[in-house]
Write a protein that holds these residues in place. Structure first.
Motif, mmCIF file in Angstrom:
data_model
loop_
_atom_site.group_PDB
_atom_site.id
_atom_site.type_symbol
_atom_site.label_atom_id
_atom_site.label_comp_id
_atom_site.label_asym_id
_atom_site.label_seq_id
_atom_site.Cartn_x
_atom_site.Cartn_y
_atom_site.Cartn_z
ATOM 1 N N ASP A 55 43.861 9.656 79.949
ATOM 2 C CA ASP A 55 43.642 10.789 79.034
ATOM 3 C C ASP A 55 44.280 10.519 77.676
ATOM 4 O OD1 ASP A 55 42.027 12.566 80.348
ATOM 5 O OD2 ASP A 55 43.611 14.007 80.813
ATOM 6 N N ALA A 56 45.528 10.089 77.684
ATOM 7 C CA ALA A 56 46.234 9.804 76.423
ATOM 8 C C ALA A 56 45.542 8.672 75.665
ATOM 9 C CB ALA A 56 47.696 9.452 76.707
ATOM 10 N N SER A 57 45.091 7.676 76.379
ATOM 11 C CA SER A 57 44.398 6.546 75.764
ATOM 12 C C SER A 57 43.099 6.998 75.097
ATOM 13 C CB SER A 57 44.121 5.483 76.821
ATOM 14 O OG SER A 57 43.340 4.456 76.317
ATOM 15 N N ILE A 58 42.349 7.835 75.786
ATOM 16 C CA ILE A 58 41.093 8.343 75.220
ATOM 17 C C ILE A 58 41.374 9.183 73.985
ATOM 18 C CG2 ILE A 58 39.129 9.869 75.626
ATOM 19 C CD1 ILE A 58 39.262 8.970 78.574
ATOM 20 N N LEU A 59 42.386 10.038 74.053
ATOM 21 C CA LEU A 59 42.740 10.869 72.904
ATOM 22 C C LEU A 59 43.152 10.010 71.711
ATOM 23 C CD1 LEU A 59 42.944 13.811 72.034
ATOM 24 C CD2 LEU A 59 45.289 13.810 72.846
ATOM 25 N N LEU A 60 43.950 8.989 71.948
ATOM 26 C CA LEU A 60 44.354 8.076 70.879
ATOM 27 C C LEU A 60 43.152 7.344 70.307
ATOM 28 C CD1 LEU A 60 46.571 6.706 69.227
ATOM 29 C CD2 LEU A 60 46.789 5.043 71.076
ATOM 30 N N GLU A 61 42.244 6.918 71.151
ATOM 31 C CA GLU A 61 41.048 6.213 70.697
ATOM 32 C C GLU A 61 40.182 7.123 69.839
ATOM 33 O OE1 GLU A 61 36.996 4.772 70.784
ATOM 34 O OE2 GLU A 61 37.667 6.484 71.925
ATOM 35 N N ILE A 62 40.059 8.385 70.224
ATOM 36 C CA ILE A 62 39.294 9.345 69.417
ATOM 37 C C ILE A 62 39.948 9.512 68.050
ATOM 38 C CG2 ILE A 62 38.650 11.785 69.213
ATOM 39 C CD1 ILE A 62 38.258 11.771 72.284
ATOM 40 N N CYS A 63 41.267 9.591 68.010
ATOM 41 C CA CYS A 63 41.986 9.719 66.732
ATOM 42 C C CYS A 63 41.762 8.490 65.850
ATOM 43 C CB CYS A 63 43.475 9.927 66.968
ATOM 44 S SG CYS A 63 43.872 11.517 67.715
ATOM 45 N N ILE A 64 41.840 7.306 66.432
ATOM 46 C CA ILE A 64 41.591 6.070 65.661
ATOM 47 C C ILE A 64 40.166 6.075 65.122
ATOM 48 C CG2 ILE A 64 41.307 3.564 65.850
ATOM 49 C CD1 ILE A 64 43.641 3.584 67.829
ATOM 50 N N PHE A 65 39.244 6.492 65.952
ATOM 51 C CA PHE A 65 37.844 6.553 65.532
ATOM 52 C C PHE A 65 37.659 7.501 64.356
ATOM 53 C CE2 PHE A 65 33.625 8.588 66.268
ATOM 54 C CZ PHE A 65 32.853 7.527 65.835
ATOM 55 N N VAL A 66 38.223 8.694 64.457
ATOM 56 C CA VAL A 66 38.093 9.678 63.375
ATOM 57 C C VAL A 66 38.755 9.158 62.101
ATOM 58 C CG1 VAL A 66 38.801 11.989 62.634
ATOM 59 C CG2 VAL A 66 37.827 11.650 64.900
ATOM 60 N N LEU A 67 39.934 8.579 62.226
ATOM 61 C CA LEU A 67 40.611 8.024 61.049
ATOM 62 C C LEU A 67 39.810 6.898 60.406
ATOM 63 C CD1 LEU A 67 44.342 7.895 62.151
ATOM 64 C CD2 LEU A 67 43.340 9.339 60.381
ATOM 65 N N SER A 68 39.242 6.043 61.218
ATOM 66 C CA SER A 68 38.518 4.903 60.667
ATOM 67 C C SER A 68 37.265 5.328 59.915
ATOM 68 C CB SER A 68 38.152 3.897 61.754
ATOM 69 O OG SER A 68 37.184 4.431 62.613
#
Length: 130
Positions: A55-68
């Motif tokens: 769950d934490a990994s997916i949330l972090l990945e979504i944040c990286i995606f949005v930032l990028s």
């Protein structure tokens, strides 16, 4: 990705609401065996911890995606690098979902990977035109 995150979180919170209570009881009373002996954690705790880590990994990945995609200060090459990481992660989750979970997350993550590859390709076109 958000769909998978919500589904996984619901599954973590409701996993003990099953008809086969014997399986849950066994998971709660059996300790994880490690190479140097038994762990201090049961299989149920291990399962919950791994699910929360995902769950934490997916949330972090979504944040990286949005930032990028939204950060105007990032150079196109930096965005491309972040997108490659996100594409790799998303494709990996899709493959693992195919092997261990069920088709819905596999399809959603595979589609997400294709959309991300399109975004990466568009970013490369913008980088090459500068």
């Amino acid at each position: 990705m958000v769909f998978f995150l919500i589904g996984l979180t619901i599954e973590i919170l409701t996993r003990k609401n099953v008809a086969n209570k014997k399986t849950i009881l066994t998971m709660e009373t059996t300790y994880v065996e490690l190479p140097n002996g038994l762990s201090n954690h049961t299989i149920d705790e291990f399962y919950q911890g791994m699910s929360l880590a995902l769950d934490a990994s997916i949330l972090l990945e979504i944040c990286i995606f949005v930032l990028s995609l939204s950060d105007t200060k990032l150079t196109p090459s930096s965005k491309a690098f972040l997108l490659v990481i996100v594409i790799f992660w998303t494709a990996t989750i899709s493959a693992l979902s195919f092997l261990y979970i069920f088709p819905v997350p596999t399809i959603t993550f595979l589609l997400t990977s294709f959309f991300l590859i399109g975004e990466w390709h568009q970013n490369q076109l913008l980088t090459n035109s500068d």
